[in-house]
Design an enzyme around this catalytic site. Structure first.
Site, PDB file in Angstrom:
ATOM      1  N   GLU A  27      -2.002   4.890 -12.529  1.00 49.65           N
ATOM      2  CA  GLU A  27      -0.615   4.980 -12.479  1.00 49.65           C
ATOM      3  C   GLU A  27      -0.132   5.375 -14.105  1.00 49.65           C
ATOM      4  OE1 GLU A  27       1.119   1.532 -11.019  1.00 49.65           O
ATOM      5  OE2 GLU A  27      -0.472   1.355  -9.378  1.00 49.65           O
ATOM      6  N   TYR A  49       3.133   3.014 -17.926  1.00 51.41           N
ATOM      7  CA  TYR A  49       4.273   3.770 -17.724  1.00 51.41           C
ATOM      8  C   TYR A  49       5.208   3.811 -19.113  1.00 51.41           C
ATOM      9  CZ  TYR A  49       3.740   2.823 -12.824  1.00 51.41           C
ATOM     10  OH  TYR A  49       3.290   2.818 -11.583  1.00 51.41           O
ATOM     11  N   ASN A  61      -5.622  -3.816  -7.060  1.00 54.39           N
ATOM     12  CA  ASN A  61      -4.778  -3.325  -7.727  1.00 54.39           C
ATOM     13  C   ASN A  61      -3.892  -4.521  -8.609  1.00 54.39           C
ATOM     14  OD1 ASN A  61      -2.625  -0.891  -8.682  1.00 54.39           O
ATOM     15  ND2 ASN A  61      -1.208  -2.513  -7.676  1.00 54.39           N
ATOM     16  N   GLU A  62      -3.840  -4.018 -10.017  1.00 54.64           N
ATOM     17  CA  GLU A  62      -3.346  -4.861 -10.974  1.00 54.64           C
ATOM     18  C   GLU A  62      -3.601  -6.391 -10.644  1.00 54.64           C
ATOM     19  OE1 GLU A  62       0.747  -3.718 -11.687  1.00 54.64           O
ATOM     20  OE2 GLU A  62       0.168  -1.719 -12.444  1.00 54.64           O
ATOM     21  N   GLN A  72       5.287   8.253  -8.944  1.00 53.06           N
ATOM     22  CA  GLN A  72       4.802   8.723  -7.855  1.00 53.06           C
ATOM     23  C   GLN A  72       5.077  10.105  -7.007  1.00 53.06           C
ATOM     24  OE1 GLN A  72       4.896   5.253  -5.058  1.00 53.06           O
ATOM     25  NE2 GLN A  72       4.208   3.583  -6.679  1.00 53.06           N
ATOM     26  N   GLU A  95       2.865   5.335  -2.341  1.00 55.62           N
ATOM     27  CA  GLU A  95       2.776   3.937  -2.145  1.00 55.62           C
ATOM     28  C   GLU A  95       3.891   3.578  -1.008  1.00 55.62           C
ATOM     29  OE1 GLU A  95       3.459   1.128  -5.417  1.00 55.62           O
ATOM     30  OE2 GLU A  95       3.083  -0.794  -4.209  1.00 55.62           O
TER      31      GLU A  95
HETATM   32  O1  AHR Z   1       4.380   2.250  -9.212  1.00 57.12           O
HETATM   33  C1  AHR Z   1       5.171   1.026  -8.794  1.00 57.12           C
HETATM   34  C2  AHR Z   1       4.248  -0.092  -9.176  1.00 57.12           C
HETATM   35  O2  AHR Z   1       4.077  -0.174 -10.508  1.00 57.12           O
HETATM   36  C3  AHR Z   1       3.154  -0.184  -8.727  1.00 57.12           C
HETATM   37  O3  AHR Z   1       3.314  -0.875  -7.048  1.00 57.12           O
HETATM   38  C4  AHR Z   1       2.431  -1.081  -9.408  1.00 57.12           C
HETATM   39  O4  AHR Z   1       0.962  -1.119  -9.353  1.00 57.12           O
HETATM   40  C5  AHR Z   1       2.891  -0.938 -10.770  1.00 57.12           C
HETATM   41  O5  AHR Z   1       3.291  -2.098 -11.438  1.00 57.12           O
END
Ligand code: AHR
Length: 517
Positions: free
Chosen positions: A319, A263, A189-190, A368, A42
């Site tokens: 992600e 995450y 995205n999101e 990432q 990103e």
């Molecule tokens: O990876 C960091 C961020 O986490 C990304 O930009 C977003 O899609 C997610 O919330």
């Protein structure tokens, strides 16, 4: 259920063995998509700028501005695909600003990530060049949040059409005569969060509009990835799938994958904990939260299966990874974190889980690739560090495109405080040459784990192994220091008939290759 029995191993030493893994080669049929081993880059902190693009005039060896050391390291792990330009950034990115002569490109403020000025010097052509240098598939996420349908439609035409049109003329004028073939296309995205704060109903309508005008050119059918749930937002999955199931077969083709973001947070969003300074409680907490992704995947898949029993839609975990506090002294908006042995185990556990869902997971992208969150590579000017996570991807690359061998795992628990989790995570596959690969993680930071693996076959084999571990659970590789967490040859195994007895060091990732002779 715990299994306890006595086994004879090695020099005849008797030990109480409580861990068994049974391979079921007769049930092997799902292919592990190489795309499960995908990555994400990103416009965030030093992922793109410095991490990838240093410019043609840099003293750092580069090819058209893209650093050679990074490309070589990523080629060595057979990176299959790369997602770009975001993340949250994708929904404020206007691709027209990232083409043409670099010194004429307009700038913008990267409002999501540190409020820095983005000069758009890394745009479409640079990204496609990077993918070509890496030998990987591009995965592009289009802007639904602040972009228009026309803008996204033109981007696809610019990239993929070989016809005569203003967009294809523009591409040719910018130096690329032939169309590329971008297959994987994220539609926002999101969108429930940074991508526009939409309800699933509103997003689904947008998805149909945007996807409809992202055309297929030159026989290249786009694989359109719809924005999926955040963690356990099952209502999002339910609504998108229900609305999709009501569409005509023609409209259903406008969605091919549904994403999921998860995450691993050691504590929570407010206090994520340090990436390098942690105790056993935080080790335990991080690994137990990593394991939770299996339950999330099962529950989202159950909803998807209800509306899509023939599995037309793939799950795209685009992600994943762990997210700690930024390194002290670094820009909080740049999400720069170090990477320890704990991260290696997080990677191994996630990849074992993704492998085990090979029949339904079409793609996954760790967040990432460079200098951001759970990175493969950290850079500091001309230096690079290969992280423990990088080495896990190198050890696991053998599973890309291989056939999953289903396994049954019975293992003792790793206990901490009042909690307990399985002490072993594993997956196995058979590649095109007939070699079997078994990947194992010992989550216990204190104890060696003896594992008996029933291969389900007998014969003559050449067996080789690799192990990744280190003295301390928070060891990491750093600039100007000898790397501490690097895989080494592993030979603590013994074959007896169809049973392979493996002695796994504490807090380790082990890979075993079994090649028929
Ligand atoms: O990876 C960091 C961020 O986490 C990304 O930009 C977003 O899609 C997610 O919330």
């Amino acid at each position: 259920m715990l299994l306890t029995f006595l086994a004879l191993v090695g020099t005849g030493r008797l030990f109480a063995q409580e861990n068994t893994i049974v391979l079921h080669p007769d049930k092997a049929n799902a292919v592990i998509s190489k795309n499960i081993y995908g990555h994400f880059s990103e416009h965030l902190g030093h992922c793109i700028y410095e991490g990838i693009l240093v410019g043609e005039n840099s003293a750092i060896p580069n090819t058209r501005g893209i650093r050679n050391d990074v490309v070589k390291a990523l080629r060595d792990i057979s990176i299959p695909n790369l997602r770009w330009p975001g993340g949250c950034f994708a929904d404020e990115y206007h691709w027209h600003n990232g083409i043409g002569p670099r010194n004429e490109r307009p700038t913008m403020i990267n409002t999501n990530w540190g409020g820095v000025t983005e000069d758009n010097s890394f745009g479409t052509h640079e990204f496609m060049d990077l993918c070509e240098q890496l030998g990987c598939e591009p995965v592009i996420t289009g802007n639904v949040g602040s972009g228009t349908v026309e803008e996204m439609s033109q981007w696809v035409e610019y990239l993929n059409s070989d016809n005569i049109s203003p967009m294809t003329d523009l591409r040719k004028k910018n130096g690329h005569e032939k169309a590329w073939k971008v297959h994987y296309w994220g539609v926002g995205n999101e969108s429930w969060g940074c991508g526009g704060g939409m309800s699933p109903e509103f997003y689904f309508d947008q998805l149909m509009r945007y996807s409809n005008f992202c055309r297929n050119y030159n026989g290249n059918d786009l694989y359109r990835v719809a924005v999926g749930a955040n963690v356990d937002d099952y209502n999002w999955t339910e609504t998108i799938m229900r609305l999709w199931s009501k569409k005509s077969p023609w409209e259903q083709r406008l969605m091919n994958g549904l994403s999921l973001h998860y995450y691993t947070l050691c504590h929570g969003w407010d206090q994520k904990g340090s990436a390098t300074v942690f105790n056993e409680e935080e080790w335990y907490s991080t690994l137990s939260k990593t394991l939770q992704i299996d339950d999330l995947i099962n529950k989202h898949l159950a909803i998807m299966d209800k509306y899509d029993p023939s599995h037309k839609i793939g799950l795209v975990v685009d992600e994943w990874g762990d997210w700690f506090n930024v390194e002290p002294g670094t820009n909080p908006g740049f999400l720069y974190q170090q990477n320890t042995l704990r991260d290696a185990l997080v990677a191994g556990i996630n990849l074992n889980i993704f492998n085990s869902h090979a029949d339904r997971i079409a793609m996954a992208n760790i967040a990432q690739m460079i200098n951001v969150l759970q990175s493969m590579i950290l850079t500091n000017k001309e230096q690079i560090v290969l992280t423990p996570t990088y080495y896990v991807f190198r050890m696991y690359k053998v599973h890309q495109g291989a056939t999953l061998i289903p396994i049954t795992v019975q293992c003792k628990d790793y206990k901490y405080g009042n909690g307990s989790i399985p002490s072993i995570s594993a997956s196995a596959s058979k590649d095109a040459t007939g070699k079997i690969h078994i990947s194992l993680v010992n989550l216990d930071p204190n104890g060696v784990n003896e594992v008996s693996v029933d291969l389900g076959i007998t014969g003559k084999f050449n067996i080789a192994g690799e192990v990744l571990s280190s003295k301390a659970m928070n060891d990491y590789n750093d600039f100007n220091k000898l790397p501490l967490v690097v895989p080494v040859m592993f030979d603590k195994f013994k074959l007896n008939g169809s049973k392979l007895a493996i002695t796994m060091p504490s807090k380790s990732v082990v890979s075993i290759e079994i090649a028929p002779r």
